[in-house]
Design a protein around this motif. Structure first.
Motif, mmCIF file in Angstrom:
data_model
loop_
_atom_site.group_PDB
_atom_site.id
_atom_site.type_symbol
_atom_site.label_atom_id
_atom_site.label_comp_id
_atom_site.label_asym_id
_atom_site.label_seq_id
_atom_site.Cartn_x
_atom_site.Cartn_y
_atom_site.Cartn_z
ATOM 1 N N ARG A 128 0.864 -1.182 0.000
ATOM 2 C CA ARG A 128 0.000 0.000 0.000
ATOM 3 C C ARG A 128 0.902 1.234 0.000
ATOM 4 O O ARG A 128 1.692 1.437 0.915
ATOM 5 C CB ARG A 128 -0.908 0.026 1.232
ATOM 6 N N SER A 129 0.783 2.020 -1.030
ATOM 7 C CA SER A 129 1.629 3.204 -1.173
ATOM 8 C C SER A 129 0.934 4.433 -0.611
ATOM 9 O O SER A 129 -0.295 4.526 -0.590
ATOM 10 C CB SER A 129 1.971 3.433 -2.647
ATOM 11 N N MET A 130 1.737 5.367 -0.176
ATOM 12 C CA MET A 130 1.191 6.642 0.277
ATOM 13 C C MET A 130 0.497 7.332 -0.888
ATOM 14 O O MET A 130 1.013 7.352 -2.002
ATOM 15 C CB MET A 130 2.309 7.534 0.822
ATOM 16 N N PRO A 131 -0.698 7.892 -0.688
ATOM 17 C CA PRO A 131 -1.423 8.532 -1.802
ATOM 18 C C PRO A 131 -0.627 9.657 -2.444
ATOM 19 O O PRO A 131 0.136 10.366 -1.772
ATOM 20 C CB PRO A 131 -2.685 9.077 -1.119
ATOM 21 N N LEU A 132 -0.813 9.825 -3.744
ATOM 22 C CA LEU A 132 -0.112 10.886 -4.465
ATOM 23 C C LEU A 132 -0.406 12.256 -3.862
ATOM 24 O O LEU A 132 0.474 13.111 -3.770
ATOM 25 C CB LEU A 132 -0.530 10.873 -5.936
ATOM 26 N N GLU A 133 -1.653 12.473 -3.441
ATOM 27 C CA GLU A 133 -2.034 13.760 -2.868
ATOM 28 C C GLU A 133 -1.244 14.054 -1.597
ATOM 29 O O GLU A 133 -0.820 15.191 -1.360
ATOM 30 C CB GLU A 133 -3.533 13.799 -2.570
ATOM 31 N N LEU A 134 -1.031 13.020 -0.766
ATOM 32 C CA LEU A 134 -0.285 13.228 0.475
ATOM 33 C C LEU A 134 1.198 13.448 0.188
ATOM 34 O O LEU A 134 1.853 14.284 0.821
ATOM 35 C CB LEU A 134 -0.481 12.027 1.402
ATOM 36 N N LEU A 135 1.748 12.715 -0.779
ATOM 37 C CA LEU A 135 3.134 12.941 -1.182
ATOM 38 C C LEU A 135 3.319 14.370 -1.696
ATOM 39 O O LEU A 135 4.329 15.028 -1.415
ATOM 40 C CB LEU A 135 3.527 11.936 -2.261
ATOM 41 N N TYR A 136 2.342 14.837 -2.446
ATOM 42 C CA TYR A 136 2.377 16.213 -2.965
ATOM 43 C C TYR A 136 2.405 17.223 -1.829
ATOM 44 O O TYR A 136 3.267 18.114 -1.782
ATOM 45 C CB TYR A 136 1.160 16.435 -3.872
ATOM 46 N N TYR A 137 1.472 17.088 -0.889
ATOM 47 C CA TYR A 137 1.391 18.058 0.207
ATOM 48 C C TYR A 137 2.586 17.962 1.148
ATOM 49 O O TYR A 137 3.040 18.985 1.690
ATOM 50 C CB TYR A 137 0.081 17.879 0.983
ATOM 51 N N ASN A 138 3.116 16.761 1.353
ATOM 52 C CA ASN A 138 4.303 16.630 2.193
ATOM 53 C C ASN A 138 5.473 17.406 1.603
ATOM 54 O O ASN A 138 6.177 18.131 2.316
ATOM 55 C CB ASN A 138 4.677 15.154 2.349
ATOM 56 N N SER A 139 5.686 17.246 0.298
ATOM 57 C CA SER A 139 6.779 17.974 -0.353
ATOM 58 C C SER A 139 6.490 19.471 -0.387
ATOM 59 O O SER A 139 7.387 20.293 -0.159
ATOM 60 C CB SER A 139 6.986 17.445 -1.772
ATOM 61 N N LEU A 140 5.248 19.819 -0.671
ATOM 62 C CA LEU A 140 4.885 21.233 -0.759
ATOM 63 C C LEU A 140 5.103 21.946 0.567
ATOM 64 O O LEU A 140 5.538 23.104 0.610
ATOM 65 C CB LEU A 140 3.424 21.355 -1.191
#
Length: 327
Positions: free
Chosen positions: A6-18
């Motif tokens: 189970r991978s971390m959602p793309l949206e969460l990866l986006y906000y983490n980096s942002l």
């Protein structure tokens, strides 16, 4: 048995980096927390399933399936010889009411109708099984992972598809008596052959609003002291190699500009020219997929998970990282 991670959602990866490169707006903070909460609920579900045991079933997690002309997302699909079971996972907290096909939280109506979403996902998967000439029973349930969730409803139909936290272990134990044979393998293969990328993720950052450069992986500070092969954080004294910093920056780029090709020029701009081009080029050769079209070359980081990428890199790096926990 789990067939995929189970991978971390793309949206969460986006906000983490942002969040490292700009101050999130109130709306962005809210969206990040909601997505994070949902992902944490899915991880809780996985942990409980792991503890209960899943040797007699196939488990496919967090996938988008191309069925007909649409892509449908599934949190968890459980496969056995006799049935396919969809588990849609919700990490809701608080008091909810379901009435006249509508959801209410603290007596206020909410737009999402989890049961309608579940019915659509079930119908799509039934179509996929029929198209593959696999005659198998398809079931579905909403899984509520929080022990701070309370639901009331006079609609008796929904309780057959509702599993709350204190019943979750009992619900999952039922799969212990399932079996896996050739039909289950065919079902799993049909589902895996229908997996597609998330085509709904369209968020893209404005590079002109981002803080450019490299930052410490422990405290997030951009004030780094550059050495020949490493950077030292001026705030917490963490030491990280050029490769570790480039992996983190590349990971940021991958999810901040997910649908945009990356060139060496634009990546160098994002990191504010803090590493020389020859080092960046060697990094690309080692850690990226290289896409060439004539004289135009773009790069894509091989890894989805930054922590795994750093772990792999630290096993072979010549100039070691020395991590100091965030003070």
């Amino acid at each position: 048995m789990f067939l995929n991670k189970r991978s971390m959602p793309l949206e969460l990866l986006y906000y983490n980096s942002l969040s490292f490169r700009k101050e999130l707006s109130k709306q962005e903070k809210h969206e990040k927390e909601m997505i994070k909460k949902g992902y944490e609920g899915e991880c809780q579900y996985d942990q409980i399933l792991d503890e209960v045991g899943h040797e007699n079933i196939y488990v496919i997690r967090d996938v988008y399936l191309k069925i007909g002309n649409t892509d449908t997302q599934y949190d968890t699909i459980i496969i056995s010889e006799n049935r396919v079971v969809i588990n849609e996972i919700k990490n809701y907290t608080g008091d909810y009411r379901y009435e006249s096909n509508r959801w209410f939280r603290n007596n206020k109506p909410i737009n999402d109708n989890a049961f309608a979403q579940l019915d659509r996902a079930k119908g799509k998967l039934m179509n996929l099984m029929d198209d593959a000439d696999l005659h198998v029973k398809v079931e579905a349930a909403l899984i509520f992972t929080s022990d701070d969730f309370r639901l009331t409803s006079e609609d008796q139909r929904i309780w057959q598809e509702t599993i709350v936290r204190n019943n979750l272990r009992k619900y999952l134990r039922q799969f212990y008596n399932e079996r896996l044979e050739n039909k289950a393998k065919s079902i799993a293969n049909t589902i895996r052959n229908s997996v597609v990328d998330n085509t709904y993720f369209e968020k893209t950052a404005d590079i002109n609003q981002l803080r450019r450069g490299l930052y410490c992986g422990e405290c997030g500070n951009f004030n780094l002291i550059k050495k020949r092969f490493q950077f030292i954080c001026a705030e917490c004294e963490t030491i990280e190699s050029h490769d570790s910093h480039l992996l983190r920056a590349m990971h940021d780029y991958k999810y901040l500009f997910y649908n945009q090709p990356m060139t060496q020029r634009i990546f160098t701009y994002l990191i504010n020219d803090e590493v020389n081009k020859s080092t960046i080029y060697r990094f690309f050769q080692k850690h990226c997929h290289i896409n060439k079209k004539g004289n135009y070359t773009t790069y894509t980081l091989k890894y989805h998970n930054l922590e795994e990428a750093l772990k792999i890199n630290r096993k072979t790096q010549r100039y070691k990282d020395r991590l100091v926990k965030n003070r």
